[in-house]
Motif scaffolding. Structure first.
Motif, PDB file in Angstrom:
ATOM      1  N   VAL A 109       0.844  -1.207   0.000  1.00 51.94           N
ATOM      2  CA  VAL A 109       0.000   0.000   0.000  1.00 51.94           C
ATOM      3  C   VAL A 109       0.873   1.249   0.000  1.00 51.94           C
ATOM      4  N   PHE A 110       1.912   1.239   0.835  1.00 53.18           N
ATOM      5  CA  PHE A 110       2.766   2.421   0.920  1.00 53.18           C
ATOM      6  C   PHE A 110       3.476   2.701  -0.413  1.00 53.18           C
ATOM      7  N   PHE A 111       4.069   1.675  -1.010  1.00 54.01           N
ATOM      8  CA  PHE A 111       4.840   1.898  -2.229  1.00 54.01           C
ATOM      9  C   PHE A 111       3.959   2.104  -3.459  1.00 54.01           C
ATOM     10  N   ASP A 112       2.654   1.885  -3.326  1.00 53.68           N
ATOM     11  CA  ASP A 112       1.721   2.229  -4.391  1.00 53.68           C
ATOM     12  C   ASP A 112       1.292   3.695  -4.340  1.00 53.68           C
ATOM     13  N   LEU A 113       1.653   4.408  -3.270  1.00 51.42           N
ATOM     14  CA  LEU A 113       1.292   5.821  -3.166  1.00 51.42           C
ATOM     15  C   LEU A 113       2.020   6.627  -4.247  1.00 51.42           C
ATOM     16  N   PRO A 114       1.475   7.781  -4.617  1.00 53.49           N
ATOM     17  CA  PRO A 114       2.197   8.659  -5.545  1.00 53.49           C
ATOM     18  C   PRO A 114       3.590   8.991  -5.017  1.00 53.49           C
ATOM     19  N   GLU A 115       4.501   9.217  -5.937  1.00 51.05           N
ATOM     20  CA  GLU A 115       5.904   9.436  -5.564  1.00 51.05           C
ATOM     21  C   GLU A 115       6.068  10.554  -4.547  1.00 51.05           C
ATOM     22  N   ARG A 116       5.336  11.649  -4.698  1.00 55.86           N
ATOM     23  CA  ARG A 116       5.528  12.792  -3.802  1.00 55.86           C
ATOM     24  C   ARG A 116       5.262  12.407  -2.349  1.00 55.86           C
ATOM     25  N   HIS A 117       4.295  11.503  -2.134  1.00 56.96           N
ATOM     26  CA  HIS A 117       3.985  11.090  -0.767  1.00 56.96           C
ATOM     27  C   HIS A 117       5.066  10.165  -0.220  1.00 56.96           C
ATOM     28  N   ARG A 118       5.497   9.219  -1.033  1.00 59.63           N
ATOM     29  CA  ARG A 118       6.559   8.316  -0.588  1.00 59.63           C
ATOM     30  C   ARG A 118       7.827   9.094  -0.257  1.00 59.63           C
ATOM     31  N   TRP A 119       8.174  10.038  -1.131  1.00 58.02           N
ATOM     32  CA  TRP A 119       9.400  10.819  -0.933  1.00 58.02           C
ATOM     33  C   TRP A 119       9.311  11.679   0.322  1.00 58.02           C
ATOM     34  N   ALA A 120       8.169  12.313   0.529  1.00 59.67           N
ATOM     35  CA  ALA A 120       8.008  13.174   1.699  1.00 59.67           C
ATOM     36  C   ALA A 120       8.172  12.378   2.989  1.00 59.67           C
ATOM     37  N   TYR A 121       7.562  11.190   3.044  1.00 54.95           N
ATOM     38  CA  TYR A 121       7.635  10.432   4.288  1.00 54.95           C
ATOM     39  C   TYR A 121       9.027   9.857   4.531  1.00 54.95           C
ATOM     40  N   LEU A 122       9.687   9.412   3.486  1.00 52.14           N
ATOM     41  CA  LEU A 122      10.976   8.740   3.650  1.00 52.14           C
ATOM     42  C   LEU A 122      12.143   9.703   3.765  1.00 52.14           C
ATOM     43  N   GLY A 151      11.652  13.722   4.026  1.00 51.44           N
ATOM     44  CA  GLY A 151      11.416  15.116   4.429  1.00 51.44           C
ATOM     45  C   GLY A 151      11.388  15.305   5.924  1.00 51.44           C
ATOM     46  N   ARG A 152      12.533  15.408   6.566  1.00 49.81           N
ATOM     47  CA  ARG A 152      12.584  15.419   8.029  1.00 49.81           C
ATOM     48  C   ARG A 152      11.950  16.662   8.649  1.00 49.81           C
ATOM     49  N   ASP A 153      11.778  17.751   7.878  1.00 50.56           N
ATOM     50  CA  ASP A 153      11.079  18.914   8.404  1.00 50.56           C
ATOM     51  C   ASP A 153       9.911  19.329   7.508  1.00 50.56           C
ATOM     52  N   ASP A 154       9.485  18.413   6.653  1.00 48.96           N
ATOM     53  CA  ASP A 154       8.366  18.671   5.751  1.00 48.96           C
ATOM     54  C   ASP A 154       7.087  18.161   6.396  1.00 48.96           C
ATOM     55  N   LEU A 155       6.551  18.949   7.317  1.00 49.11           N
ATOM     56  CA  LEU A 155       5.368  18.509   8.047  1.00 49.11           C
ATOM     57  C   LEU A 155       4.159  18.407   7.120  1.00 49.11           C
ATOM     58  N   THR A 156       3.997  19.384   6.237  1.00 45.09           N
ATOM     59  CA  THR A 156       2.862  19.343   5.317  1.00 45.09           C
ATOM     60  C   THR A 156       2.919  18.086   4.442  1.00 45.09           C
ATOM     61  N   GLY A 157       4.105  17.797   3.896  1.00 49.09           N
ATOM     62  CA  GLY A 157       4.253  16.627   3.045  1.00 49.09           C
ATOM     63  C   GLY A 157       4.070  15.332   3.809  1.00 49.09           C
ATOM     64  N   THR A 158       4.561  15.277   5.040  1.00 50.01           N
ATOM     65  CA  THR A 158       4.431  14.064   5.847  1.00 50.01           C
ATOM     66  C   THR A 158       2.978  13.794   6.201  1.00 50.01           C
ATOM     67  N   VAL A 159       2.250  14.842   6.606  1.00 48.72           N
ATOM     68  CA  VAL A 159       0.836  14.670   6.930  1.00 48.72           C
ATOM     69  C   VAL A 159       0.049  14.265   5.691  1.00 48.72           C
ATOM     70  N   ALA A 160       0.392  14.858   4.550  1.00 47.34           N
ATOM     71  CA  ALA A 160      -0.289  14.487   3.310  1.00 47.34           C
ATOM     72  C   ALA A 160      -0.022  13.026   2.969  1.00 47.34           C
ATOM     73  N   ALA A 161       1.199  12.564   3.192  1.00 42.40           N
ATOM     74  CA  ALA A 161       1.534  11.170   2.919  1.00 42.40           C
ATOM     75  C   ALA A 161       0.749  10.234   3.823  1.00 42.40           C
ATOM     76  N   THR A 179      -2.078  10.881   5.295  1.00 40.82           N
ATOM     77  CA  THR A 179      -3.488  10.962   4.914  1.00 40.82           C
ATOM     78  C   THR A 179      -3.765  10.088   3.689  1.00 40.82           C
ATOM     79  N   ALA A 180      -2.860  10.144   2.714  1.00 37.12           N
ATOM     80  CA  ALA A 180      -3.024   9.326   1.513  1.00 37.12           C
ATOM     81  C   ALA A 180      -2.920   7.844   1.836  1.00 37.12           C
ATOM     82  N   LEU A 181      -2.006   7.487   2.749  1.00 35.16           N
ATOM     83  CA  LEU A 181      -1.860   6.089   3.150  1.00 35.16           C
ATOM     84  C   LEU A 181      -3.134   5.592   3.828  1.00 35.16           C
ATOM     85  N   PHE A 182      -3.695   6.420   4.691  1.00 34.34           N
ATOM     86  CA  PHE A 182      -4.935   6.049   5.383  1.00 34.34           C
ATOM     87  C   PHE A 182      -6.068   5.848   4.373  1.00 34.34           C
ATOM     88  N   ALA A 183      -6.153   6.749   3.401  1.00 29.72           N
ATOM     89  CA  ALA A 183      -7.225   6.660   2.408  1.00 29.72           C
ATOM     90  C   ALA A 183      -7.096   5.409   1.543  1.00 29.72           C
TER      91      ALA A 183
END
Length: 411
Positions: free
Chosen positions: A351-364, A366-376, A378-382
């Motif tokens: 499920v995680f690796f099927d997410l769009p690239e921007r979400h995977r990249w942000a979570y893996l 973006g150590r200070d990218d809070l917006t990107g991490t929360v979006a990732a 949220t997308a994983l939950f959905a």
């Protein structure tokens, strides 16, 4: 006003993070001391990172190999990201050359205290070594890895650890698992034939016609034992027709992935001691290399206002509000993995690796990218089914897993 100290900065720990920071401090014009119990000891680990995370000015000669990343849960996922594997001796040479006039002291740091400068009244840091020597500086930075010798009492219980056992084989022997030009980020298939705690195969080219194949436990509290990992690796490789010859070089890995943030009032943690280790990957070297210069520049810019101001500025570089929030989210994710039934783990990563690239990249990354991490998240939950959603949410309101060591047979 600069206090009368023997150094502006003491960096404790001579690994890649400590050497990178000490060199950056020297470049920023700071009188710098590097303290390590064995400063001439070679780097022993294999280091890798996503290429886009690395500093743009990193010399090409520190790269042993580059490859495109691939991950497998139940299904195969082409990540589309290039992975860099370091030529470790070359990296060491580059970091050593950047030390310049850094004074290197052989010694074991055990404690740091604060004393007042008689003239300026500024607080000076006094680093105490195990043999009784003392070194005085305006700022002390603990970059001594997982030991965190200057962090003070942890009060955190058993750490979650990443453990691994690997063998180095000729590239042609490993080609069925790690084809030329590729890196195997994770392969969660249970080809080792064992039930119990989930492990994955990590496979990367080392350059020079060699490949590292490593059976890895992403995180467990405490870490899965090396004998289990060794047994699983040999069984997995045999299933793919790969047999390890006697005398093959091996690598053993064990480090914590959830140490608390360095909370000392007298020193700053950096590198794995900060800790900058990503709880979901174990990666930290790219963050350490990228943050060395900003941390050094913050110390240099604020030291004229006193040691406390310099330490606070450097802390803000590492642990801004967004960085602290991202760290909290990642730790909740770690607890979710620690609570997940083994059979569910490969599907979760599908499920995680099927997410769009921007979400995977942000979570893996973006150590200070809070917006990107929360979006990732949220997308994983959905994208998750009801069962997985529950497993992602519940750890946010439960206490941390005390231990996964419920089956003694795994030890």
């Amino acid at each position: 006003m600069r206090a009368d100290a023997s150094a502006d900065v003491i960096v404790v720990g001579g690994g890649p993070a400590g050497r990178a920071l000490a060199g950056a401090c020297a470049t920023a014009g700071l009188r710098t001391v590097l303290v390590d119990p064995a400063p001439d000891r070679p780097f022993a680990a294999t280091y890798g990172a996503w290429s886009r995370e690395l500093p743009a000015d990193l010399p090409a000669r520190v790269v042993a190999a580059r490859a495109l990343g691939r991950a497998i849960g139940h299904d195969v996922h082409e990540l589309g990201w290039e992975y860099t594997v370091f030529d470790v001796p070359a990296l060491r040479d580059v970091l050593d050359a950047a030390l310049g006039d850094v004074r290197v002291v052989r010694g074991l740091a055990v404690h740091v205290a604060v004393a007042r400068d008689a003239d300026s009244g500024a607080g000076l840091s006094v680093l105490h070594l195990a043999d009784g020597r003392e070194i005085t500086a305006s700022v002390v930075i603990d970059s001594a890895g997982r030991a965190q010798p200057l962090a003070g009492p942890m009060g955190h219980g058993q750490a979650a650890e990443q453990t691994a056992f690997g063998v180095i084989l000729p590239a042609e022997v490993a080609a069925g698992l790690v084809p030329p030009g590729e890196a195997l980020f994770m392969d969660w298939r249970s080809d080792h034939g064992e039930a119990g705690w989930p492990t994955f195969l990590y496979g990367i080219p080392l350059g020079g016609g060699e490949v590292l194949l490593e059976e890895t436990s992403l995180a467990r509290r405490p870490g899965l034992s090396v004998p289990v990992l060794r047994r699983r690796l040999h069984a997995r490789l045999a299933r793919h027709g790969v047999f390890v010859p006697a005398g093959a070089r091996t690598e053993t890995v064990r480090f914590p992935v959830d140490r608390p943030r360095h909370a000392s009032a007298t020193s700053l943690g950096f590198g794995a001691a900060a800790p900058l280790v990503h709880p979901a990957t174990g990666f930290s070297i790219a963050a350490s290399l990228s943050l060395a210069a900003p941390v050094a520049d913050a110390v240099a810019a604020h030291l004229p206002h006193g040691p406390a101001a310099a330490l606070a500025a450097a802390t803000d570089v590492l642990w801004s509000g967004p960085a602290r929030a991202v760290d909290r989210v990642r730790r909740i994710g770690l607890e979710a993995l620690l609570r997940m039934p083994p059979a569910d783990v490969p599907g979760f990563f599908d499920v995680f690796f099927d997410l769009p690239e921007r979400h995977r990249w942000a979570y893996l990354t973006g150590r200070d990218d809070l917006t990107g991490t929360v979006a990732a998240m949220t997308a994983l939950f959905a994208a998750s089914d009801h069962r997985l959603r529950r497993r992602l949410v519940v750890p946010a309101v439960l206490p941390r897993v005390r231990t996964n060591d419920l089956a003694r047979a795994e030890r």
